[in-house]
Design a protein around this motif. Structure first.
Motif, PDB file in Angstrom:
ATOM      1  N   VAL A  39       0.842  -1.208   0.000  1.00 37.42           N
ATOM      2  CA  VAL A  39       0.000   0.000   0.000  1.00 37.42           C
ATOM      3  C   VAL A  39       0.870   1.248   0.000  1.00 37.42           C
ATOM      4  N   SER A  40       1.948   1.241   0.798  1.00 35.19           N
ATOM      5  CA  SER A  40       2.843   2.399   0.842  1.00 35.19           C
ATOM      6  C   SER A  40       3.483   2.649  -0.516  1.00 35.19           C
ATOM      7  N   ARG A  41       3.895   1.595  -1.201  1.00 32.62           N
ATOM      8  CA  ARG A  41       4.502   1.764  -2.520  1.00 32.62           C
ATOM      9  C   ARG A  41       3.484   2.310  -3.526  1.00 32.62           C
ATOM     10  N   LYS A  42       2.249   1.819  -3.461  1.00 30.58           N
ATOM     11  CA  LYS A  42       1.223   2.325  -4.366  1.00 30.58           C
ATOM     12  C   LYS A  42       0.933   3.811  -4.110  1.00 30.58           C
ATOM     13  N   VAL A  43       0.912   4.200  -2.838  1.00 28.84           N
ATOM     14  CA  VAL A  43       0.689   5.618  -2.504  1.00 28.84           C
ATOM     15  C   VAL A  43       1.825   6.480  -3.046  1.00 28.84           C
ATOM     16  N   PHE A  44       3.065   5.982  -2.921  1.00 30.42           N
ATOM     17  CA  PHE A  44       4.209   6.742  -3.435  1.00 30.42           C
ATOM     18  C   PHE A  44       4.126   6.878  -4.951  1.00 30.42           C
ATOM     19  N   GLN A  45       3.800   5.781  -5.635  1.00 28.16           N
ATOM     20  CA  GLN A  45       3.699   5.844  -7.093  1.00 28.16           C
ATOM     21  C   GLN A  45       2.566   6.759  -7.544  1.00 28.16           C
ATOM     22  N   ARG A  46       1.504   6.825  -6.760  1.00 27.31           N
ATOM     23  CA  ARG A  46       0.337   7.626  -7.155  1.00 27.31           C
ATOM     24  C   ARG A  46       0.544   9.110  -6.902  1.00 27.31           C
ATOM     25  N   TRP A  47       1.194   9.459  -5.794  1.00 26.36           N
ATOM     26  CA  TRP A  47       1.245  10.860  -5.390  1.00 26.36           C
ATOM     27  C   TRP A  47       2.616  11.512  -5.502  1.00 26.36           C
ATOM     28  N   PHE A  48       3.689  10.715  -5.516  1.00 26.66           N
ATOM     29  CA  PHE A  48       5.011  11.335  -5.420  1.00 26.66           C
ATOM     30  C   PHE A  48       5.947  10.990  -6.566  1.00 26.66           C
ATOM     31  N   THR A  49       5.605  10.025  -7.417  1.00 30.48           N
ATOM     32  CA  THR A  49       6.460   9.715  -8.563  1.00 30.48           C
ATOM     33  C   THR A  49       6.438  10.896  -9.545  1.00 30.48           C
ATOM     34  N   GLY A  50       7.612  11.389  -9.865  1.00 28.98           N
ATOM     35  CA  GLY A  50       7.712  12.548 -10.746  1.00 28.98           C
ATOM     36  C   GLY A  50       7.526  13.875 -10.052  1.00 28.98           C
ATOM     37  N   GLN A  51       7.106  13.858  -8.788  1.00 28.18           N
ATOM     38  CA  GLN A  51       6.933  15.089  -8.015  1.00 28.18           C
ATOM     39  C   GLN A  51       7.545  14.914  -6.619  1.00 28.18           C
ATOM     40  N   PRO A  52       8.866  14.704  -6.544  1.00 33.30           N
ATOM     41  CA  PRO A  52       9.497  14.488  -5.231  1.00 33.30           C
ATOM     42  C   PRO A  52       9.468  15.727  -4.350  1.00 33.30           C
ATOM     43  N   GLU A  53       9.211  16.912  -4.942  1.00 33.39           N
ATOM     44  CA  GLU A  53       9.181  18.125  -4.115  1.00 33.39           C
ATOM     45  C   GLU A  53       8.025  18.114  -3.122  1.00 33.39           C
ATOM     46  N   GLU A  56       8.941  17.483   0.440  1.00 29.54           N
ATOM     47  CA  GLU A  56       9.604  18.542   1.198  1.00 29.54           C
ATOM     48  C   GLU A  56       8.637  19.247   2.139  1.00 29.54           C
ATOM     49  N   HIS A  57       7.341  19.076   1.934  1.00 24.20           N
ATOM     50  CA  HIS A  57       6.348  19.686   2.811  1.00 24.20           C
ATOM     51  C   HIS A  57       6.012  18.733   3.957  1.00 24.20           C
ATOM     52  N   PHE A  58       5.662  19.307   5.096  1.00 26.73           N
ATOM     53  CA  PHE A  58       5.516  18.520   6.318  1.00 26.73           C
ATOM     54  C   PHE A  58       4.354  17.531   6.228  1.00 26.73           C
ATOM     55  N   LEU A  59       3.151  18.020   5.915  1.00 23.24           N
ATOM     56  CA  LEU A  59       1.981  17.143   5.943  1.00 23.24           C
ATOM     57  C   LEU A  59       2.064  16.014   4.919  1.00 23.24           C
ATOM     58  N   PRO A  60       2.438  16.262   3.649  1.00 22.01           N
ATOM     59  CA  PRO A  60       2.582  15.113   2.737  1.00 22.01           C
ATOM     60  C   PRO A  60       3.654  14.126   3.196  1.00 22.01           C
ATOM     61  N   TYR A  61       4.734  14.641   3.776  1.00 20.09           N
ATOM     62  CA  TYR A  61       5.812  13.749   4.205  1.00 20.09           C
ATOM     63  C   TYR A  61       5.369  12.866   5.367  1.00 20.09           C
ATOM     64  N   VAL A  62       4.790  13.491   6.401  1.00 16.27           N
ATOM     65  CA  VAL A  62       4.377  12.689   7.555  1.00 16.27           C
ATOM     66  C   VAL A  62       3.226  11.759   7.180  1.00 16.27           C
ATOM     67  N   GLY A  63       2.344  12.198   6.257  1.00  9.99           N
ATOM     68  CA  GLY A  63       1.275  11.309   5.802  1.00  9.99           C
ATOM     69  C   GLY A  63       1.810  10.085   5.093  1.00  9.99           C
ATOM     70  N   TYR A  64       2.808  10.296   4.227  1.00 11.00           N
ATOM     71  CA  TYR A  64       3.392   9.155   3.515  1.00 11.00           C
ATOM     72  C   TYR A  64       4.113   8.222   4.477  1.00 11.00           C
ATOM     73  N   ARG A  65       4.819   8.772   5.466  1.00 11.23           N
ATOM     74  CA  ARG A  65       5.559   7.936   6.419  1.00 11.23           C
ATOM     75  C   ARG A  65       4.633   7.120   7.316  1.00 11.23           C
ATOM     76  N   MET A  66       3.379   7.566   7.464  1.00 10.81           N
ATOM     77  CA  MET A  66       2.433   6.851   8.327  1.00 10.81           C
ATOM     78  C   MET A  66       1.616   5.804   7.575  1.00 10.81           C
ATOM     79  N   VAL A  67       1.733   5.767   6.254  1.00 15.73           N
ATOM     80  CA  VAL A  67       0.916   4.824   5.479  1.00 15.73           C
ATOM     81  C   VAL A  67       1.259   3.385   5.840  1.00 15.73           C
TER      82      VAL A  67
END
Length: 431
Positions: A39-53, A56-67
């Motif tokens: 699930v974490s890998r799918k979330v990364f591919q859906r929301w952060f692939t091609g947009q690693p910036e 750098e924001h707090f809420l997207p980062y902590v949300g991804y780390r909690m998946v």
């Protein structure tokens, strides 16, 4: 799910893993963790692939780390409920894995707060790793019923500070509270700073001033909140204030001067981000303004840290104070038989370039009559000096060379005629 220490001891885990039910629970927990990773890998591919910036924001980062821990824990809890309802057994191993996943969530949130509060770099990474290690050690001590022994050991180490008796547990608790409150203030200040820097309708220097004032006020407020929590009387700050005053008088006045000068520079807007400055024969662009120094990035990529009081006390040439355009020129020589009016007109036409200002327009001048040539000069205003001058100068020189060759204009080189006076005839040997 309620976590009980007696169910999470090392001996209890060993006993349950020695049974077939315990091994089945362990396999189920492993499958839940693998599903969480998927699930974490799918979330990364859906929301952060091609947009690693986004990370750098707090809420997207902590949300991804909690998946990963949250999704795996949800699956573990569901499996625990099914295990109890279907088989009628207590889910001991699943309960321990659920507690570990919950603690992983807590650790990742703390790590995200540290990442938000601390500047990027090796210090931030090492601090995050150290905090994670300490948290896992605390969990192991709690699960293994070792926390009581550790707390008793810390309380047994006592010492006196004046008339007050302290123990190591009180000191570590005080440091923990201060760290949590100060890091919370730093995280909040960085979030506010990012929000302020996005307000394009405000002047950039005003945004910097507000960001620095916000950080200072939050840190001071965090200290004032932490001291009463620890039972320290705020009247001790009067003694501390006197010590700071003596320190400023003896050796910290330079730091205070730089700090105050930084606010003066930001408030009067004499120097801004992107300005081109000349300081002590060094030319560069202002890339950063801090409370202590200004970062001046040279044309060769090197960066000089100029103290703020230097910019206040000394003369600084700001080449982009009212207008960032920079005037520069190119000198060329032509032969004496050249049609100068035509040559000057050709130079004006060559200076039509996207990086050269139209108003004021470029112009060509007759500068000097030399020994063997006439010197002409092409002057123009560069719109984007931050992109350098060498590339533009090279393009103009090549255009001048081609244009002059097409129109029969020659660029003479110095010629010298050498005459030998009273030359003697060579002596011929008769032998």
């Amino acid at each position: 799910m309620i976590y009980r220490k007696e169910d999470m001891g090392l001996q209890a885990m060993a006993d349950w893993l020695s049974t077939s039910y315990g091994l089945i629970e362990l396999v189920i927990a492993g499958l839940c963790v693998l599903a969480g990773m998927w699930v974490s890998r799918k979330v990364f591919q859906r929301w952060f692939t091609g947009q690693p910036e986004r990370l750098e924001h707090f809420l997207p980062y902590v949300g991804y780390r909690m998946v990963l821990p949250l999704s795996a824990q949800v699956l573990v809890v569901l499996c625990s409920v099914i295990w109890v309802l279907v088989l009628g057994h207590r889910a001991h191993v699943l309960q321990v894995i659920s507690a570990m996943l919950f603690w992983m969530t807590v650790i990742r949130v703390l790590a995200a707060l540290l990442r938000q509060a601390l500047p990027r770099g090796r210090f931030e990474q090492r601090t995050e790793q150290m905090v994670a290690m300490l948290c896992w050690m605390a969990f192991v001590a709690w699960a293994g019923n070792l926390d009581d022994y550790v707390l008793d050991g810390l309380q047994s180490i006592t010492f006196r500070v004046g008339k007050t008796q302290l123990d190591l547990l009180m000191v570590l608790t005080a440091l923990l509270w201060i760290s949590v409150i100060v890091l919370g203030a730093l995280s909040l200040s960085r979030a506010i700073e990012k929000r302020l820097m996005q307000l394009s309708e405000l002047d950039e220097n005003l945004r910097l001033v507000l960001a620095k004032l916000t950080r200072t006020l939050l840190v001071v407020s965090a200290v004032l909140i932490a001291l009463p929590v620890l039972g320290i009387d705020l009247t001790v700050l009067s003694v501390f204030g006197g010590a700071v005053g003596v320190g400023l008088g003896l050796g910290l006045q330079k730091i205070a001067s730089n700090y105050i000068s930084g606010f003066i520079i930001l408030l009067d807007r004499s120097i801004r981000i992107g300005d081109r400055l000349m300081i002590d024969n060094r030319v560069g662009y202002v890339s950063k303004i801090t409370s202590r120094y200004v970062v001046l990035k040279g044309l060769d990529g090197s960066e000089a840290l100029v103290p703020n009081d230097t910019l206040i006390a000394n003369t600084v040439i700001n080449q982009s104070y009212s207008d960032k355009k920079i005037w520069t020129s190119i000198s060329v020589t032509v032969a004496y038989d050249t049609d100068l009016d035509m040559a000057l007109g050709l130079l004006r036409g060559i200076a039509r370039h996207p990086r050269i200002a139209v108003d004021p327009a470029p112009n060509a001048y007759l500068v000097n009559f030399g020994d063997s040539s006439i010197t002409l000069e092409l002057g123009y205003w560069v719109l984007d000096p931050e992109n350098g001058f060498l590339g533009l100068k090279s393009e103009l020189l090549l255009a001048i060379w081609r244009c002059f060759k097409e129109n029969g204009i020659t660029m003479p080189y110095p010629q010298r005629e050498v005459r030998i006076v009273n030359a003697r005839e060579p002596v011929v040997d008769s032998d």
